[in-house]
Design a protein around this motif. Sequence first.
Motif, PDB file in Angstrom:
ATOM      1  N   ASP A 130       0.806  -1.215   0.000  1.00 43.41           N
ATOM      2  CA  ASP A 130       0.000   0.000   0.000  1.00 43.41           C
ATOM      3  C   ASP A 130       0.842   1.269   0.000  1.00 43.41           C
ATOM      4  OD1 ASP A 130      -2.293  -1.597   0.142  1.00 43.41           O
ATOM      5  OD2 ASP A 130      -2.198  -1.681   2.327  1.00 43.41           O
ATOM      6  N   VAL A 131       2.171   1.101  -0.079  1.00 42.09           N
ATOM      7  CA  VAL A 131       3.083   2.244  -0.089  1.00 42.09           C
ATOM      8  C   VAL A 131       3.890   2.191  -1.376  1.00 42.09           C
ATOM      9  CG1 VAL A 131       4.919   3.463   1.120  1.00 42.09           C
ATOM     10  CG2 VAL A 131       3.221   2.147   2.430  1.00 42.09           C
ATOM     11  N   ASP A 132       3.678   3.142  -2.271  1.00 46.94           N
ATOM     12  CA  ASP A 132       4.322   3.119  -3.585  1.00 46.94           C
ATOM     13  C   ASP A 132       5.837   3.037  -3.472  1.00 46.94           C
ATOM     14  OD1 ASP A 132       1.916   3.250  -4.871  1.00 46.94           O
ATOM     15  OD2 ASP A 132       1.990   5.412  -5.249  1.00 46.94           O
ATOM     16  N   GLY A 133       6.427   2.070  -4.190  1.00 49.59           N
ATOM     17  CA  GLY A 133       7.874   1.962  -4.304  1.00 49.59           C
ATOM     18  C   GLY A 133       8.580   1.378  -3.106  1.00 49.59           C
ATOM     19  N   LEU A 134       7.882   1.082  -2.025  1.00 48.95           N
ATOM     20  CA  LEU A 134       8.558   0.656  -0.800  1.00 48.95           C
ATOM     21  C   LEU A 134       9.212  -0.708  -0.960  1.00 48.95           C
ATOM     22  CD1 LEU A 134       9.157   1.594   2.058  1.00 48.95           C
ATOM     23  CD2 LEU A 134       7.104   0.431   2.826  1.00 48.95           C
ATOM     24  N   GLU A 135       8.506  -1.651  -1.612  1.00 46.28           N
ATOM     25  CA  GLU A 135       9.064  -2.988  -1.744  1.00 46.28           C
ATOM     26  C   GLU A 135      10.298  -3.021  -2.628  1.00 46.28           C
ATOM     27  OE1 GLU A 135       5.247  -4.751  -2.953  1.00 46.28           O
ATOM     28  OE2 GLU A 135       5.620  -6.274  -1.428  1.00 46.28           O
ATOM     29  N   ALA A 162       6.611  13.247  15.145  1.00 43.12           N
ATOM     30  CA  ALA A 162       5.888  12.328  14.268  1.00 43.12           C
ATOM     31  C   ALA A 162       6.863  11.699  13.286  1.00 43.12           C
ATOM     32  CB  ALA A 162       4.785  13.071  13.525  1.00 43.12           C
ATOM     33  N   VAL A 163       6.852  10.383  13.186  1.00 42.48           N
ATOM     34  CA  VAL A 163       7.785   9.664  12.308  1.00 42.48           C
ATOM     35  C   VAL A 163       7.043   8.542  11.587  1.00 42.48           C
ATOM     36  CG1 VAL A 163       9.823  10.171  13.700  1.00 42.48           C
ATOM     37  CG2 VAL A 163       8.477   8.118  14.179  1.00 42.48           C
ATOM     38  N   THR A 164       7.586   8.152  10.447  1.00 41.42           N
ATOM     39  CA  THR A 164       7.119   6.976   9.723  1.00 41.42           C
ATOM     40  C   THR A 164       8.318   6.067   9.538  1.00 41.42           C
ATOM     41  OG1 THR A 164       5.357   8.191   8.588  1.00 41.42           O
ATOM     42  CG2 THR A 164       6.050   6.095   7.624  1.00 41.42           C
ATOM     43  N   LEU A 165       8.320   4.950  10.241  1.00 40.51           N
ATOM     44  CA  LEU A 165       9.462   4.044  10.298  1.00 40.51           C
ATOM     45  C   LEU A 165       9.299   2.898   9.310  1.00 40.51           C
ATOM     46  CD1 LEU A 165       9.583   3.827  14.190  1.00 40.51           C
ATOM     47  CD2 LEU A 165      10.904   5.378  12.726  1.00 40.51           C
ATOM     48  N   VAL A 166      10.413   2.482   8.728  1.00 41.58           N
ATOM     49  CA  VAL A 166      10.416   1.323   7.832  1.00 41.58           C
ATOM     50  C   VAL A 166      10.512   0.047   8.660  1.00 41.58           C
ATOM     51  CG1 VAL A 166      11.675   0.117   6.010  1.00 41.58           C
ATOM     52  CG2 VAL A 166      11.448   2.607   5.936  1.00 41.58           C
ATOM     53  N   GLU A 213      -3.171  -3.797   7.410  1.00 40.85           N
ATOM     54  CA  GLU A 213      -3.107  -2.468   8.024  1.00 40.85           C
ATOM     55  C   GLU A 213      -3.839  -2.488   9.359  1.00 40.85           C
ATOM     56  OE1 GLU A 213      -3.889   2.263   7.123  1.00 40.85           O
ATOM     57  OE2 GLU A 213      -4.255   0.771   5.550  1.00 40.85           O
ATOM     58  N   ALA A 214      -3.145  -2.041  10.394  1.00 44.62           N
ATOM     59  CA  ALA A 214      -3.722  -2.106  11.738  1.00 44.62           C
ATOM     60  C   ALA A 214      -2.845  -1.329  12.707  1.00 44.62           C
ATOM     61  CB  ALA A 214      -3.846  -3.557  12.195  1.00 44.62           C
ATOM     62  N   ASP A 215      -3.412  -1.033  13.869  1.00 45.14           N
ATOM     63  CA  ASP A 215      -2.620  -0.450  14.943  1.00 45.14           C
ATOM     64  C   ASP A 215      -1.757  -1.528  15.590  1.00 45.14           C
ATOM     65  OD1 ASP A 215      -3.685   2.094  14.596  1.00 45.14           O
ATOM     66  OD2 ASP A 215      -5.313   1.750  16.029  1.00 45.14           O
ATOM     67  N   VAL A 216      -0.534  -1.167  15.984  1.00 46.21           N
ATOM     68  CA  VAL A 216       0.380  -2.097  16.650  1.00 46.21           C
ATOM     69  C   VAL A 216       0.914  -1.442  17.915  1.00 46.21           C
ATOM     70  CG1 VAL A 216       1.055  -3.338  14.564  1.00 46.21           C
ATOM     71  CG2 VAL A 216       2.322  -1.286  15.232  1.00 46.21           C
ATOM     72  N   GLU A 217       1.195  -2.264  18.931  1.00 43.17           N
ATOM     73  CA  GLU A 217       1.788  -1.739  20.158  1.00 43.17           C
ATOM     74  C   GLU A 217       3.276  -1.522  19.957  1.00 43.17           C
ATOM     75  OE1 GLU A 217       1.124  -2.876  24.630  1.00 43.17           O
ATOM     76  OE2 GLU A 217       2.794  -4.084  23.873  1.00 43.17           O
ATOM     77  N   LEU A 218       3.770  -0.396  20.458  1.00 45.75           N
ATOM     78  CA  LEU A 218       5.195  -0.079  20.409  1.00 45.75           C
ATOM     79  C   LEU A 218       5.667   0.145  21.839  1.00 45.75           C
ATOM     80  CD1 LEU A 218       5.199   2.457  17.434  1.00 45.75           C
ATOM     81  CD2 LEU A 218       5.844   0.045  17.353  1.00 45.75           C
ATOM     82  N   ASP A 219       6.355  -0.835  22.380  1.00 49.69           N
ATOM     83  CA  ASP A 219       6.912  -0.711  23.723  1.00 49.69           C
ATOM     84  C   ASP A 219       8.406  -0.503  23.581  1.00 49.69           C
ATOM     85  OD1 ASP A 219       7.751  -0.853  26.311  1.00 49.69           O
ATOM     86  OD2 ASP A 219       6.721  -2.722  26.806  1.00 49.69           O
ATOM     87  N   TRP A 220       8.831   0.757  23.637  1.00 51.48           N
ATOM     88  CA  TRP A 220      10.234   1.083  23.427  1.00 51.48           C
ATOM     89  C   TRP A 220      11.119   0.577  24.552  1.00 51.48           C
ATOM     90  CZ3 TRP A 220      11.663   2.714  18.720  1.00 51.48           C
ATOM     91  CH2 TRP A 220      10.661   3.221  17.894  1.00 51.48           C
ATOM     92  N   ASN A 221      10.517   0.175  25.679  1.00 50.25           N
ATOM     93  CA  ASN A 221      11.290  -0.490  26.730  1.00 50.25           C
ATOM     94  C   ASN A 221      11.864  -1.821  26.253  1.00 50.25           C
ATOM     95  OD1 ASN A 221      10.705   1.232  29.229  1.00 50.25           O
ATOM     96  ND2 ASN A 221       8.641   0.830  28.460  1.00 50.25           N
ATOM     97  N   GLU A 222      11.314  -2.350  25.156  1.00 51.61           N
ATOM     98  CA  GLU A 222      11.754  -3.638  24.620  1.00 51.61           C
ATOM     99  C   GLU A 222      12.833  -3.491  23.553  1.00 51.61           C
ATOM    100  OE1 GLU A 222      10.767  -6.482  25.980  1.00 51.61           O
ATOM    101  OE2 GLU A 222       9.622  -5.246  27.393  1.00 51.61           O
TER     102      GLU A 222
END
Length: 265
Positions: A130-135, A162-166, A213-222
């Motif tokens: 769903d992201v042009d050119g990413l693959e 605000a960031v968009t991470l690969v 596509e969905a929300d994911v948990e991000l626990d930066w302690n990990e």
Amino acid sequence: MTSSARERWAVGPRGPLALVNAQRVDHPQAVWPVPGTWAPSVGGLIVTAAAGDGVVVDGVPVDGTVLVAGDEAVVPSTVAFPDGFAGTVAGRTLRVWDPASEAIARFAAIDRFPRSDEWVGSGRFTPARDVDGLEARGDVLDAAGDPLVVAGTVSTTVGGAAVTLVAVRSAPFGGAARLQLIVQDATSAVPEDDSHSSYSMGRFLFVTDPGTEADVELDWNELVLPPCAFSYQYACPIPPPENRLSVLVTAGERHPIDRDGAVFH
């Protein structure tokens, strides 16, 4: 994985502190510190040794020339050497493991930032299709310089930015599919003796792969250290530009430290 489990992994017989040599074999050659002559072959490496050298492949002492199947084989070979050394083959590289290595003897702990709920959040995963050119991008590489499979992006806010991470595909863990974020943040630029520092080449965050596509948990302690933080025998994957954060992420693992309290390297 708990802190104690991570430390057991680090000092295990196939943990990063046990790896004493990782030598690419492109032509017949010796490999320190083990016996035999090693050469490339289809499916792995071949070793030539005499019975007195004490090389054992798949439980059988070598007296002549034998194929050592690599990690990608259906059944990879096991290799044993005198003095407790062991070997594994990855591609054309012979990895030599010493469960009694000097690094294991030096190791004390993995230093971490204090855990804080402030570093637990969420992000939105968008698959690569769903992201042009990413693959098709070729600048997301593993430690060997080979392209990684880009799974998509995770959009979130880190330290107010605000960031968009690969995100790349990771090996399943506990039977569950995972994503991997190879990240570097401002703690990587802080001197090692500062309490706000972390490993200079960056760290890894593993995230459950929702498959859509969905929300994911991000626990930066990990956040965890890459194997290269423990041993120079590993090369470090380079975080893609999008994953180089300008904020201090004071969460997760910082450095491996020795019995004198010093950072390993």
